[in-house]
Design a protein around this motif. Structure first.
Motif, PDB file in Angstrom:
ATOM      1  N   ASN A   1       5.436   1.370   0.540  1.00  0.00           N
ATOM      2  CA  ASN A   1       6.577   0.524   0.875  1.00  0.00           C
ATOM      3  C   ASN A   1       7.675   1.420   1.431  1.00  0.00           C
ATOM      4  O   ASN A   1       8.285   2.198   0.694  1.00  0.00           O
ATOM      5  CB  ASN A   1       7.056  -0.228  -0.374  1.00  0.00           C
ATOM      6  CG  ASN A   1       8.188  -1.177  -0.082  1.00  0.00           C
ATOM      7  OD1 ASN A   1       9.059  -0.913   0.739  1.00  0.00           O
ATOM      8  ND2 ASN A   1       8.181  -2.306  -0.781  1.00  0.00           N
ATOM      9  N   LYS A   2       7.936   1.307   2.732  1.00  0.00           N
ATOM     10  CA  LYS A   2       8.925   2.163   3.392  1.00  0.00           C
ATOM     11  C   LYS A   2      10.332   1.932   2.856  1.00  0.00           C
ATOM     12  O   LYS A   2      11.121   2.862   2.715  1.00  0.00           O
ATOM     13  CB  LYS A   2       8.910   1.926   4.901  1.00  0.00           C
ATOM     14  CG  LYS A   2       7.653   2.380   5.572  1.00  0.00           C
ATOM     15  CD  LYS A   2       7.666   2.041   7.056  1.00  0.00           C
ATOM     16  CE  LYS A   2       6.314   2.346   7.678  1.00  0.00           C
ATOM     17  NZ  LYS A   2       6.246   1.882   9.063  1.00  0.00           N
ATOM     18  N   ASP A   3      10.649   0.665   2.557  1.00  0.00           N
ATOM     19  CA  ASP A   3      11.993   0.337   2.072  1.00  0.00           C
ATOM     20  C   ASP A   3      12.288   0.976   0.721  1.00  0.00           C
ATOM     21  O   ASP A   3      13.404   1.426   0.464  1.00  0.00           O
ATOM     22  CB  ASP A   3      12.184  -1.180   1.974  1.00  0.00           C
ATOM     23  CG  ASP A   3      12.118  -1.851   3.335  1.00  0.00           C
ATOM     24  OD1 ASP A   3      12.422  -1.181   4.351  1.00  0.00           O
ATOM     25  OD2 ASP A   3      11.756  -3.045   3.380  1.00  0.00           O
TER      26      ASP A   3
ATOM     27  N   ASN B   1      10.368   3.489  -0.525  1.00  0.00           N
ATOM     28  CA  ASN B   1       9.865   4.850  -0.481  1.00  0.00           C
ATOM     29  C   ASN B   1       8.913   5.147  -1.649  1.00  0.00           C
ATOM     30  O   ASN B   1       9.005   6.182  -2.301  1.00  0.00           O
ATOM     31  CB  ASN B   1      11.030   5.851  -0.450  1.00  0.00           C
ATOM     32  CG  ASN B   1      10.585   7.202   0.048  1.00  0.00           C
ATOM     33  OD1 ASN B   1       9.639   7.303   0.831  1.00  0.00           O
ATOM     34  ND2 ASN B   1      11.253   8.250  -0.404  1.00  0.00           N
TER      35      ASN B   1
END
Length: 131
Positions: free
Chosen positions: A22-24, A26
């Motif tokens: 999940n990039k948001d 991290n």
């Protein structure tokens, strides 16, 4: 009467748990997906999910996918780490060629983990899936 009711067998449809980044946030997280490995589209896919143990249970979640094309997949839901220790059940119903199909996909407690990873059909990623 019961002997006259035809209950078609569900084949080439899976529920998979896949760890994704999940990039948001991290961080890595587990997500559940419905996978259609058939050569035909699935229509009106209804999914009811819940987690249970002797002393805990999650809320019942309901999901709908209007159309799941052949050889494709769709995200069902995010799986919190606490839920992985429970028995996770996904009741899936769908229409194929105007016939209704229904199947329960059950992940036993603690079976969604890094040690159980295998290649998930159609998605071509590592995950844990139930036939």
């Amino acid at each position: 009467m019961k002997k006259d009711i035809e209950i078609p067998k569900v084949e080439d449809v899976y529920v998979a748990a896949v760890k994704v980044f999940n990039k948001d946030l991290n961080s890595d997280e587990w997500n559940a997906y419905i996978v259609n490995d058939k050569e035909v589209d699935l229509e009106m896919v209804l999914i009811v999910s819940k987690g249970l143990s002797k002393d805990k249970k999650t809320a019942v979640m309901r999901h709908k996918v209007d159309k799941l094309p052949a050889k494709s997949y769709a995200k069902i839901e995010y799986l919190q780490d606490d839920v992985l220790a429970l028995v996770n059940t996904f009741e899936v119903s769908f229409f194929e060629d105007n016939k209704m199909f229904d199947k329960s996909f059950i992940f036993k407690e603690n079976t969604i983990n890094e040690n159980a990873l295998q290649r998930v059909p159609v998605m071509d990623v590592q995950g844990v899936y139930v036939k």
